[in-house]
Motif scaffolding. Sequence first.
Motif, PDB file in Angstrom:
ATOM      1  N   ALA A  17       0.831  -1.211   0.000  1.00 37.78           N
ATOM      2  CA  ALA A  17       0.000   0.000   0.000  1.00 37.78           C
ATOM      3  C   ALA A  17       0.863   1.259   0.000  1.00 37.78           C
ATOM      4  CB  ALA A  17      -0.940  -0.012   1.202  1.00 37.78           C
ATOM      5  N   LEU A  18       1.950   1.257   0.759  1.00 37.55           N
ATOM      6  CA  LEU A  18       2.809   2.443   0.794  1.00 37.55           C
ATOM      7  C   LEU A  18       3.654   2.559  -0.471  1.00 37.55           C
ATOM      8  CD1 LEU A  18       3.861   2.666   4.531  1.00 37.55           C
ATOM      9  CD2 LEU A  18       2.606   4.352   3.208  1.00 37.55           C
ATOM     10  N   ARG A  19       3.931   1.439  -1.118  1.00 32.17           N
ATOM     11  CA  ARG A  19       4.601   1.519  -2.416  1.00 32.17           C
ATOM     12  C   ARG A  19       3.680   2.211  -3.423  1.00 32.17           C
ATOM     13  NH1 ARG A  19       5.340  -3.553  -3.332  1.00 32.17           N
ATOM     14  NH2 ARG A  19       7.424  -3.706  -2.427  1.00 32.17           N
ATOM     15  N   GLU A  20       2.390   1.844  -3.413  1.00 37.94           N
ATOM     16  CA  GLU A  20       1.414   2.516  -4.267  1.00 37.94           C
ATOM     17  C   GLU A  20       1.316   4.002  -3.901  1.00 37.94           C
ATOM     18  OE1 GLU A  20      -1.046   1.189  -6.795  1.00 37.94           O
ATOM     19  OE2 GLU A  20       0.799   0.026  -6.899  1.00 37.94           O
ATOM     20  N   ALA A  21       1.307   4.280  -2.603  1.00 36.64           N
ATOM     21  CA  ALA A  21       1.212   5.673  -2.158  1.00 36.64           C
ATOM     22  C   ALA A  21       2.405   6.489  -2.663  1.00 36.64           C
ATOM     23  CB  ALA A  21       1.136   5.732  -0.634  1.00 36.64           C
ATOM     24  N   ALA A  22       3.591   5.895  -2.637  1.00 34.92           N
ATOM     25  CA  ALA A  22       4.767   6.599  -3.141  1.00 34.92           C
ATOM     26  C   ALA A  22       4.624   6.893  -4.631  1.00 34.92           C
ATOM     27  CB  ALA A  22       6.024   5.761  -2.881  1.00 34.92           C
ATOM     28  N   TYR A  23       4.056   5.942  -5.370  1.00 36.95           N
ATOM     29  CA  TYR A  23       3.831   6.176  -6.798  1.00 36.95           C
ATOM     30  C   TYR A  23       2.841   7.317  -7.005  1.00 36.95           C
ATOM     31  CZ  TYR A  23       2.437   5.436 -11.628  1.00 36.95           C
ATOM     32  OH  TYR A  23       2.155   5.617 -12.957  1.00 36.95           O
ATOM     33  N   PHE A  24       1.758   7.339  -6.211  1.00 38.08           N
ATOM     34  CA  PHE A  24       0.768   8.408  -6.321  1.00 38.08           C
ATOM     35  C   PHE A  24       1.413   9.767  -6.052  1.00 38.08           C
ATOM     36  CE2 PHE A  24      -3.063   5.556  -5.045  1.00 38.08           C
ATOM     37  CZ  PHE A  24      -2.893   4.850  -6.222  1.00 38.08           C
ATOM     38  N   VAL A  25       2.232   9.823  -4.997  1.00 36.19           N
ATOM     39  CA  VAL A  25       2.883  11.080  -4.640  1.00 36.19           C
ATOM     40  C   VAL A  25       3.752  11.569  -5.797  1.00 36.19           C
ATOM     41  CG1 VAL A  25       4.654  12.086  -3.127  1.00 36.19           C
ATOM     42  CG2 VAL A  25       2.811  10.708  -2.149  1.00 36.19           C
ATOM     43  N   GLU A  26       4.521  10.668  -6.381  1.00 38.21           N
ATOM     44  CA  GLU A  26       5.398  11.051  -7.491  1.00 38.21           C
ATOM     45  C   GLU A  26       4.596  11.463  -8.720  1.00 38.21           C
ATOM     46  OE1 GLU A  26       7.717   7.556  -7.843  1.00 38.21           O
ATOM     47  OE2 GLU A  26       8.752   7.864  -5.914  1.00 38.21           O
ATOM     48  N   ARG A  27       3.497  10.759  -8.967  1.00 33.03           N
ATOM     49  CA  ARG A  27       2.675  11.093 -10.132  1.00 33.03           C
ATOM     50  C   ARG A  27       2.002  12.453  -9.946  1.00 33.03           C
ATOM     51  NH1 ARG A  27      -0.883   8.906 -14.006  1.00 33.03           N
ATOM     52  NH2 ARG A  27      -1.400  10.736 -15.250  1.00 33.03           N
ATOM     53  N   LEU A  28       1.495  12.717  -8.765  1.00 33.90           N
ATOM     54  CA  LEU A  28       0.862  14.011  -8.508  1.00 33.90           C
ATOM     55  C   LEU A  28       1.863  15.148  -8.665  1.00 33.90           C
ATOM     56  CD1 LEU A  28      -1.316  13.053  -5.411  1.00 33.90           C
ATOM     57  CD2 LEU A  28      -2.179  13.746  -7.657  1.00 33.90           C
ATOM     58  N   ALA A  29       3.086  14.918  -8.205  1.00 33.06           N
ATOM     59  CA  ALA A  29       4.116  15.952  -8.357  1.00 33.06           C
ATOM     60  C   ALA A  29       4.417  16.190  -9.834  1.00 33.06           C
ATOM     61  CB  ALA A  29       5.383  15.532  -7.610  1.00 33.06           C
ATOM     62  N   ALA A  30       4.466  15.092 -10.623  1.00 33.29           N
ATOM     63  CA  ALA A  30       4.744  15.232 -12.046  1.00 33.29           C
ATOM     64  C   ALA A  30       3.634  15.982 -12.767  1.00 33.29           C
ATOM     65  CB  ALA A  30       4.945  13.850 -12.673  1.00 33.29           C
ATOM     66  N   GLU A  31       2.378  15.793 -12.311  1.00 32.93           N
ATOM     67  CA  GLU A  31       1.234  16.456 -12.932  1.00 32.93           C
ATOM     68  C   GLU A  31       0.957  17.825 -12.324  1.00 32.93           C
ATOM     69  OE1 GLU A  31      -0.455  15.324 -15.464  1.00 32.93           O
ATOM     70  OE2 GLU A  31       0.382  13.299 -15.608  1.00 32.93           O
ATOM     71  N   GLU A  32       1.798  18.230 -11.364  1.00 28.58           N
ATOM     72  CA  GLU A  32       1.640  19.525 -10.691  1.00 28.58           C
ATOM     73  C   GLU A  32       0.288  19.636  -9.999  1.00 28.58           C
ATOM     74  OE1 GLU A  32       2.419  22.557 -13.554  1.00 28.58           O
ATOM     75  OE2 GLU A  32       4.558  22.130 -13.657  1.00 28.58           O
ATOM     76  N   MET A  33      -0.115  18.550  -9.368  1.00 29.05           N
ATOM     77  CA  MET A  33      -1.342  18.531  -8.582  1.00 29.05           C
ATOM     78  C   MET A  33      -1.007  18.836  -7.124  1.00 29.05           C
ATOM     79  SD  MET A  33      -3.788  17.750 -10.696  1.00 29.05           S
ATOM     80  CE  MET A  33      -3.970  17.118 -12.373  1.00 29.05           C
ATOM     81  N   PRO A  34      -1.821  19.646  -6.438  1.00 22.56           N
ATOM     82  CA  PRO A  34      -1.517  20.041  -5.055  1.00 22.56           C
ATOM     83  C   PRO A  34      -1.772  18.902  -4.060  1.00 22.56           C
ATOM     84  CG  PRO A  34      -3.593  21.015  -5.776  1.00 22.56           C
ATOM     85  CD  PRO A  34      -3.018  20.334  -6.979  1.00 22.56           C
ATOM     86  N   LEU A  35      -0.712  18.371  -3.486  1.00 23.83           N
ATOM     87  CA  LEU A  35      -0.808  17.281  -2.516  1.00 23.83           C
ATOM     88  C   LEU A  35      -0.838  17.850  -1.103  1.00 23.83           C
ATOM     89  CD1 LEU A  35      -0.652  14.254  -1.711  1.00 23.83           C
ATOM     90  CD2 LEU A  35       1.841  14.487  -1.808  1.00 23.83           C
ATOM     91  N   ALA A  36      -1.895  17.485  -0.349  1.00 23.83           N
ATOM     92  CA  ALA A  36      -1.987  17.942   1.042  1.00 23.83           C
ATOM     93  C   ALA A  36      -1.200  17.033   1.973  1.00 23.83           C
ATOM     94  CB  ALA A  36      -3.450  18.005   1.479  1.00 23.83           C
TER      95      ALA A  36
END
Length: 468
Positions: free
Chosen positions: A264-283
Motif C-alpha cells: 500500500a505504501l509503495r502505491e502511495a509513493a507512486y501516487f505522490v510522485e505522479r501528482l508531483a509530475a502532474e503539478e497537482m496540489p498534494l496535502a
Amino acid sequence: MTLDSAAAPLEIDPLLDDPATRIVVCCGSGGVGKTTTAAALGVRAAERGRKVVVLTIDPARRLAQSMGIDSLDNTPRRVKGVEGPGELHAMMLDMKRTFDEIVEAHADPDRARAILENPFYQSLSAGFAGTQEYMAMEKLGQLRARDDWDLIIVDTPPSRSALDFLDAPKRLGSFLDGKFIRLLMAPAKMGGRAGMKFLNVGMSMMTGTLGKLLGGQFLRDVQTFITAMDTMFGGFRTRADATYRLLQAPGTAFLVVAAPERDALREAAYFVERLAAEEMPLAGLVLNRVHGSGAARLSAERARAAAENLEDGRIVDQEAGNAQSRGSAVPDGSSPEASETHEPLEAAVPVVAADSVVPAAPAVLADSVVPAAPHASDESDVSTLPAASAVPESVASVTTVEQLTAGLLRLHAERMQVLAREERTRDRFTALHPEVAVAEVPALPGDVHDLAGLRAIADRLAAGGTTS
C-alpha cells in the motif's frame, strides 16, 4: 506508534476550515479505506460549518450504509443526523446516467434521442475503458460549476494503474483524434455522393477484415454514432481540460490514503510522485488503520521470555509443590532432593513476575490486545472443572492465571512485532518523501457502519497529525 520529527504532521482541521479549499480528492489503492476516509472528512467538515457533498466513484454501498441512506445515485442526497451548522450531501457516480445527461444537455432532442438509442453508444456509456474516470471528471466539473457546495470531497475508484482519472482527458482526446474515428467521420463531413464514394473506398478495406471480426452492422452503428456526436467532441475535450486545470488549482487538495503495509505504501509513493509530475496540489498522506499498544514498554522479546518462564513452571507437579509450600509432609517415596527441586521452581513465578511485570499483565495486556481476547477466553475453560476434580481449586486457579498471562504475553509479543513492522514501513516512506505531511489514524476495534463511527474516524484523523 506515533509520528516523529522526520514526518511533518498533516493538520486536517485547518485544511477543512479554510474557505479557499473547495475540492478534496482522496486517492489510493484498493482496500485502504478511501471511502471511509472521504465520508469521515465530509462529516467533520459539515459539523464544523461547511456545506459539503461527498462524491464516491466506488460502486460499493458502504458510504450509503454508514450515512444512514438506503441508496445513493447520481443526485446528491442530504444526510440526516449531522451535528453542527453545516450540511452534508452524498452521491454515487452513475457513469451511464452522467453520459446521458451530457448528451441531453449538448444536443437537440432529435439528435440526442438518436445517440441514446444507438447500440454503440449504449456499449460505450456502460463500460468503455476509461468511461468511468472521464465521467467522474465531468461530474466533478458539474458540481463545481453549480457552486451549491462549499466543499466537494471525491472518493476515487481503486485502480492499480493509479490515478486513471487524471489520464481520462488524454485518453478521450486520443480516442476522438484517432485515425479510425477520423475515417468514420470523413463521409459525413464530405457529404453527398463524394462522401458516399469516399465511404465506399475507405470502408472497403475495413469491411474485409473488421466486418468479419465485428460485423457490418457494428461498423454502421459506430459510423452513425460518430456522425451524431461530431458536434459534441470539441465540448468533451474542452470540459475535460477545464476540469483537469481545476484539479491543479490552489483550491484543490489531494490526500493519498494508504495502510501501513509495504504494498500500500509503495502505491502511495507512486501516487505522490505522479501528482508531483502532474503539478497537482498534494496535502499529505493519511495512514489508515495503524495498530497501537497500551503496553508498548514491554518488548516482544521480554513478553515471549516471560510467557516461556510461566509455561515452564507448569511442567512441574504443581500439586506436590503447593503442598510442600504449605508445610505438608513430603509424600512417601519422595526424597529430600525431590523436595528441593520443587522449592526454586515454586519461587520462580514471583521472580519472573517482578522482572517482567507479569502481575499487571492480564489487565494491561488485555487492553493492548483486545482483538485477540477470544484466545484468552478459550484458556479460561480450566476454571470450569467440576468440584470433584482431583485438581485442588487453588492449583486450578494458579494454573488458569498462568495460562491467561502467558497467552496474553504471546499475543502482546505478536502485536509488538506488527507495530515494529508498520513503523519500519512508514519510516521507509518518510525517508523517500520527507516533504509529505502524514496523519496516522489508529485502527478501530470494529467496522464503521454509522455516523458515530465516521465521527470517531474523523476525530482520530484530526488528531493523527499531532506529534507526541
